[in-house]
Design a protein around this motif. Structure first.
Motif, PDB file in Angstrom:
ATOM      1  N   LEU A 165      -4.529  49.338  22.125  1.00  0.00           N
ATOM      2  CA  LEU A 165      -5.101  48.480  21.073  1.00  0.00           C
ATOM      3  C   LEU A 165      -5.962  47.377  21.688  1.00  0.00           C
ATOM      4  CD1 LEU A 165      -2.056  48.164  18.639  1.00  0.00           C
ATOM      5  CD2 LEU A 165      -4.025  49.692  18.474  1.00  0.00           C
ATOM      6  N   ALA A 191      -9.137  55.303  17.345  1.00  0.00           N
ATOM      7  CA  ALA A 191     -10.191  54.598  18.087  1.00  0.00           C
ATOM      8  C   ALA A 191     -11.451  54.561  17.224  1.00  0.00           C
ATOM      9  CB  ALA A 191     -10.460  55.306  19.405  1.00  0.00           C
ATOM     10  N   THR A 202     -12.559  47.586  18.215  1.00  0.00           N
ATOM     11  CA  THR A 202     -12.805  48.998  18.549  1.00  0.00           C
ATOM     12  C   THR A 202     -11.598  49.880  18.243  1.00  0.00           C
ATOM     13  OG1 THR A 202     -12.143  48.595  20.833  1.00  0.00           O
ATOM     14  CG2 THR A 202     -14.506  48.476  20.342  1.00  0.00           C
ATOM     15  N   THR A 203     -10.496  49.281  17.803  1.00  0.00           N
ATOM     16  CA  THR A 203      -9.325  50.095  17.428  1.00  0.00           C
ATOM     17  C   THR A 203      -8.814  49.643  16.066  1.00  0.00           C
ATOM     18  OG1 THR A 203      -7.805  48.556  18.539  1.00  0.00           O
ATOM     19  CG2 THR A 203      -8.567  50.454  19.817  1.00  0.00           C
ATOM     20  N   SER A 216      -5.113  50.058  13.709  1.00  0.00           N
ATOM     21  CA  SER A 216      -3.731  50.540  13.676  1.00  0.00           C
ATOM     22  C   SER A 216      -2.990  49.808  12.577  1.00  0.00           C
ATOM     23  CB  SER A 216      -3.037  50.296  15.033  1.00  0.00           C
ATOM     24  OG  SER A 216      -1.649  50.559  14.909  1.00  0.00           O
ATOM     25  N   VAL A 238     -12.508  53.834  23.925  1.00  0.00           N
ATOM     26  CA  VAL A 238     -11.695  52.762  24.509  1.00  0.00           C
ATOM     27  C   VAL A 238     -11.546  53.041  26.005  1.00  0.00           C
ATOM     28  CG1 VAL A 238      -9.500  51.516  24.433  1.00  0.00           C
ATOM     29  CG2 VAL A 238     -10.424  52.543  22.334  1.00  0.00           C
ATOM     30  N   SER A 242      -6.368  44.922  15.054  1.00  0.00           N
ATOM     31  CA  SER A 242      -6.293  46.356  14.754  1.00  0.00           C
ATOM     32  C   SER A 242      -5.745  46.599  13.352  1.00  0.00           C
ATOM     33  CB  SER A 242      -5.420  47.071  15.792  1.00  0.00           C
ATOM     34  OG  SER A 242      -5.993  46.928  17.081  1.00  0.00           O
ATOM     35  N   LEU A 279      -4.868  57.159  18.541  1.00  0.00           N
ATOM     36  CA  LEU A 279      -4.534  56.372  19.725  1.00  0.00           C
ATOM     37  C   LEU A 279      -3.236  56.871  20.362  1.00  0.00           C
ATOM     38  CD1 LEU A 279      -5.386  52.862  18.281  1.00  0.00           C
ATOM     39  CD2 LEU A 279      -6.708  54.143  19.981  1.00  0.00           C
TER      40      LEU A 279
END
Lengths: 251, 822
Positions: free
Chosen positions: B528, B501, B533-534, B536, B505, B307, B522
């Motif tokens: 996560l 996201a 797909t995420t 952070s 998710v 992430s 998120l």
């Protein structure tokens, strides 16, 4: 603050107005909780726009070394062994706003020192003649003469903030009776020994001042005549009004 | 933090400021919060008033914290491990241990490998040439499933509890007095007070700061107290904990965001040369479970890392290219600031960007730093103040006696904003992210740090675009989708840290639902994923800016339990948890240890209480999931192989010590694995030349080297001074207020002398030990009187784990300044 709220006025005989009364106030300083951070000293300088000179370190945490015209609140630090245990005694020094203020009694200048009905004792520098009698009359050695303008300054108990409903710029009870009580109440962890903090054990307004106030303020002539005499007595009592007594020079 | 993470799993203050009010005993050692944290210290006073708490202070000096303490004891600077090991020994000998807690929540019952041992000051595996340990033997005995063997009776001689008892048995009260100079009676009084909190109904909080971190064995000092708090059952409890008070506003945020050279955001670690691909990197960082059924939360490392890579490089980070693992630098060793300045001094660096940092004032051995800065081609200083570092080339007489004509370094000053001149969040010691709002415009040409960095970055990117380069990809592909590329806003950055996201998710518990839809902020790090797909930017901050907006800006102070767990006030990492490891506030069955100390409890279906549980919310007590979820064991480590200098703490002398031998009786004088560069070793002084212990510190009136630039600060504490005892003053003919010269092997300063009863003369190692106290706040710039940078005196040697320099214990000599230097 409106004149209506003035309870006493130096060198004046006119009676105080009594149509309304304000709430009496007091500031409490709980020394047992105090860590000597000097935030109050700093806030006092900020609020009152006071900027003293950058001094020196003379071996103490007390800075500046004494109250002065730019320092109305001063944290004083003393070390003492009490019952075999080292104590670092930290005290906020400044005006106690006595119920029976020796400065106001001593002051020969009409209206230079006033006491509000809420208890605050305030100096009105525009009326001050710089004689220094208030310094001699103060049992706590608080007021300081500014050489540059010959006016005396001290803590106002934030009278300007209190007047508009704000609190102070700062944050065993010591509330001595000899001055009729004070409007600054101290909680001292070693309340049985105020001298260890540099506070007088039994402060009182001198007998000469009592006389001065009660019997002599009748006519201007008498005031002038006795003024010289009282000043002499006061000078004798205090070894000169502008000198700092030895017990105030601590760390 | 290097002492806490190997013990508990996370390296941060475990509780928070307000929680201090819940303590029955407040112990302060390795810190002086009344002076260094005067505002937060109000919670100690609150504990004294509301809880009748006892305040215990142990310090080489009688500080302003000591002035309001119930009990104060002096200690020789640098001998803290001996004091604490003695305290632990007292608790173990008197059986003042919370046994049920220790058995269930620590590794006391774990069996250690037969070939692990300790002898004459060294643990097994020591390599003298490398000054490091081969840690092979520092491991548990494993069963056939790979889990650690345990002995629930704690009787096995190889179990951690028995090893611990044996290791600390040398630290008797007599030995503590001999090593630390603390009178035995005072030491025992403190032992008794601390021991009283082994009762489940009484809790002690411990507060410390740089008084512990700034030693060559600082991490181990912290760890010794962490072990004591475990023995007493004080971790995870309201009013308990190991509370690291941070020395700067937002220094917690700095480490959280990975601004240390070995870290990535969220305490992920930067790859090394040995991590040749992502699989290798990941394999080394996911701990193998050491007990069955534990959360072993770091097994999610890949989700946090992927992430992060997606936040930084977006579409350019794909499964096929190892999530752009190749874009990250691979370090060949630590690049802590001591090493950086060593490299700089050796002429191995051309340029240095110094942002919000005044190393000339803050780092040891000023002469070395001047040499290092002088060998740069360019120095960039990004700071709101004119720092000594940016002016290192100016001659200020005795205070900075350099010849500008010989210094060729080009210095660029980029004035930046102060905290009150910008929006943003600060992370306090208690891990709260508190949003704040700009109050004033900055003066002159000052710009925010994001704008300065934004302009630098966009120009560098343009150059790469135009001119190419050996490897432009990481720069060209860096996600930089800010509305104004040259000036990213604090809001944009905060949203990026939280994470977003990149695709829907799904909720693993209910496939018909989603934790977040594509493009949404998120809700937390639980969402996560390691499939790209995420995104952070800092996984521990996930939850700070959700679909519900800026959680850091919340200001709901309601506190229904009165315990200070104000979950609606700002936002705390991780997951808005206010007390870490709070599962341990309940007994193994999920009931409060004492009705008086009720915090998180099991209600039959889930964990409930005033805080966010530090536990899977539905983990029933009978599942035996340990409360230290970041550790592979699920429990906290009394024996911790993660440190570089030993799984148990051991007393070593500071690198400059007044004693000729280690008074604990081993042959090893100083920390055997602390890194020392040869040129720095030559600059260590001996007790013969420099007979007095020196320690440096802060004063309430000043903040580091900032407030000397303000008039009021300068008035409150105008001039540099040092503090000495009445005995030393008499011996050296120094009167209060005299000017004195203080010398170390590295240089000299002159200052005023404050002669005080607050500096005790101690008897340690069979001799009298005098301490010279040296406040740090003066320099050659600012409104206060000019003074010497105190780091003219300090030695270059750091803690063996984290390289924090040893500012708190070194050697000096002192004498009255010659006449005419008044």
């Amino acid at each position: 603050m409106a004149s209506l709220d003035i309870k006493a006025r130096s060198a004046s005989t006119s009676p105080a107005p009594s149509a309304r009364s304000t709430l009496e106030i007091a500031k409490m300083v709980d020394v047992s909780r105090c860590i000597g951070c000097k935030a109050c000293q700093s806030a006092c300088m900020e609020w009152n726009d006071l900027r003293g000179s950058v001094g020196t370190n003379d071996g103490f945490y007390t800075n500046p070394a004494d109250l002065n015209d730019q320092t109305w609140t001063l944290m004083r630090f003393r070390e003492e062994e009490i019952n075999d245990s080292l104590q670092w005694l930290i005290l906020k020094d400044g005006c106690f706003h006595c119920e029976d203020p020796g400065c106001l009694r001593a002051c020969p200048a009409p209206g230079a020192i006033i006491q509000f009905s809420n208890g605050i004792v305030d100096f009105q520098q525009d009326a001050c003649i710089g004689c220094g009698y208030c310094i001699a009359g103060c049992p706590f050695n608080i007021p300081r003469l500014r050489k540059e303008d010959s006016k005396v300054y001290k803590c106002t108990l934030c009278s300007d903030r209190v007047a508009v409903g704000l609190g102070y710029a700062q944050a065993a009870v010591y509330d001595p009776k000899g001055v009729g009580g004070t409007h600054v109440v101290m909680v001292l962890p070693h309340g049985d020994r105020p001298e260890s903090y540099g506070l007088p054990a039994h402060p009182r307004v001198g007998p000469a001042l009592a006389l001065w106030r009660s019997g002599l303020a009748r006519t201007a002539g008498v005031v002038t005549m006795f003024g010289v005499l009282v000043a002499g007595i006061l000078h004798y009592m205090r070894h000169g009004p502008l000198e700092v007594p030895e017990e105030k020079k601590e760390g | 933090v290097a002492g806490l993470a190997p013990t508990f799993g996370r390296g941060a203050m475990t509780n928070h400021w307000v929680d201090i009010k819940n303590a029955d005993v407040v112990m302060v050692m390795g810190g002086n919060p009344a002076e260094a944290h005067p505002c937060g210290f109000k919670w100690v006073i609150e504990a004294k008033i509301k809880n009748k708490a006892t305040l215990v202070v142990v310090d080489p000096r009688f500080t302003r914290t000591a002035a309001v303490a119930d009990v104060y004891a002096p200690i020789r600077a640098g001998s803290d491990i001996a004091f604490l090991a003695g305290l632990a020994n007292y608790l173990l000998q008197k059986d003042l241990v919370q046994h049920e807690y220790v058995k269930a929540y620590t590794n006391a019952s774990y069996i250690v490998r037969q070939d692990y041992g300790f002898d004459d000051g060294l643990f097994t595996g020591y390599d003298e040439a490398k000054r490091s340990y081969d840690k092979t033997t520092w491991a548990y005995e494993l069963d056939k499933d790979g889990f650690a063997k345990v002995d629930e009776t704690l009787q096995d001689p190889r179990c951690v509890y028995q090893l611990l008892k044996g290791h600390f048995s040398r630290y008797t009260p007599e030995k503590v007095e001999e090593i630390c100079g603390t009178p035995k009676a005072q030491f025992l009084k403190i032992c008794e007070i601390v021991g009283s909190t082994s009762s489940p109904a009484k809790v002690m909080t411990h507060l410390y700061a740089l008084g512990w971190t700034q030693h060559s064995q600082g991490s181990q000092m912290i760890r010794t107290m962490a072990m004591i708090q475990l023995l007493l059952g004080n971790m995870g409890m309201p009013g308990g904990g190991m509370n690291a008070l941070r020395g700067h506003s937002n220094i917690q945020g700095l480490t959280d965001l990975g601004l240390l050279s070995h870290l990535l955001p969220g305490y992920l670690t930067i790859p090394t040369e040995a991590d040749t691909d992502y699989a290798t990197y990941l394999e080394k960082r996911i701990p193998k479970p050491l007990r069955p059924g534990q959360m072993n939360y770091l097994s999610n490392y890949g989700k946090f890392f992927v992430s992060l890579q997606k936040a930084w490089w977006g579409a350019a980070a794909t499964k096929e290219n190892d999530w752009a693992f190749g874009y990250l630098p691979k370090i060949d060793g630590g690049y802590d600031v001591l090493r950086v300045f060593e490299n700089m001094a050796q002429g191995k660096m051309n340029g240095y960007i110094c942002q919000g940092f005044n190393p000339l004032a803050s780092f040891p051995d000023k002469a070395k730093l001047i040499k290092a800065l002088s060998s740069l081609k360019f120095l960039v200083s990004i700071d709101p103040l004119a720092t000594e570092t940016a002016s290192f080339w100016e001659n200020h007489g005795e205070y900075n006696d350099v010849d500008p004509a010989t210094i060729q370094t080009e210095v660029f000053r980029l004035p930046s904003t102060c905290f009150a001149e910008e929006d943003g969040s600060l992370v306090n010691s208690g891990r709260w992210l508190q949003w704040h709002w700009k109050a004033a415009d900055p003066p002159g040409d000052a710009k925010g740090d994001q704008e300065i960095v934004g302009e630098l970055f966009t120009r560098i990117r343009d150059l790469y675009r135009k001119e190419g380069g050996t490897f432009p990809d990481p720069i060209l592909n860096l996600t930089w989708a800010y509305k104004q590329p040259a000036s990213p806003s604090p809001e944009e950055l905060a949203k990026e840290f939280n994470g977003v996201a990149l695709a829907d998710v799904p909720d693993p518990k209910d496939p018909t639902k989603f934790l977040a839809k594509e493009g949404e902020q998120l809700p937390g790090f639980g969402a996560l994923r390691d499939d790209g797909t995420t995104a952070s930017g800092c996984w521990i901050f996930a939850g700070a800016w959700t679909q519900n907006g800026n959680q850091m800006a919340r200001r709901d102070a309601s506190d229904p339990t009165g315990l200070g767990a104000t979950g609606g006030w700002a936002w705390a990492w991780p997951a808005n948890r206010r007390i870490l490891y709070n599962r341990a506030s309940a007994d193994p069955a999920g009931k409060p240890w004492s009705p008086k100390k009720k915090y998180m409890t099991w209600n039959g279906a889930k964990w409930v209480g005033p805080d966010v549980p530090d536990m899977r919310p539905d983990a029933a007590p009978q599942e035996n999931v340990g409360p230290f979820i970041m550790n592979a064991e699920g429990v906290a480590r009394l024996w911790a192989p993660g440190l570089t200098d030993g799984p148990f703490p051991e007393h070593y002398e500071p690198f400059e010590t007044p004693l000729a031998r280690n008074p604990i009786g081993t042959k090893v004088l100083s920390n055997p694995v602390a890194r020392v560069y040869p040129s720095d070793r030559e600059k260590f002084g001996t007790a013969k030349e420099f007979p007095y212990v020196a320690t440096t510190y802060r004063l309430t009136e000043h903040f580091h080297f900032w407030t000397k630039h303000t008039r009021i600060g300068a008035v409150l504490q105008p001039e540099q001074f040092v503090e000495i005892s009445e005995g030393l003053a008499k011996k050296k003919g120094i009167a209060n207020g005299d000017r004195v010269v203080v010398r170390s092997k590295r240089g000299k300063i002159t200052a005023k002398a404050v002669v005080t009863k607050r500096m005790p003369t101690l008897k340690a190692g069979g001799q009298e030990v005098e301490t010279v106290g040296i406040p740090i706040h003066w320099g050659f710039l600012g409104q206060a009187r000019k003074g010497y940078l105190t780091n003219t005196l300090t030695p270059t040697v750091g803690d063996a784990n984290i390289q924090t320099p040893e500012y708190k214990a070194f050697l000096v000599d002192i004498e009255k300044a010659p006449a005419g230097q008044a």
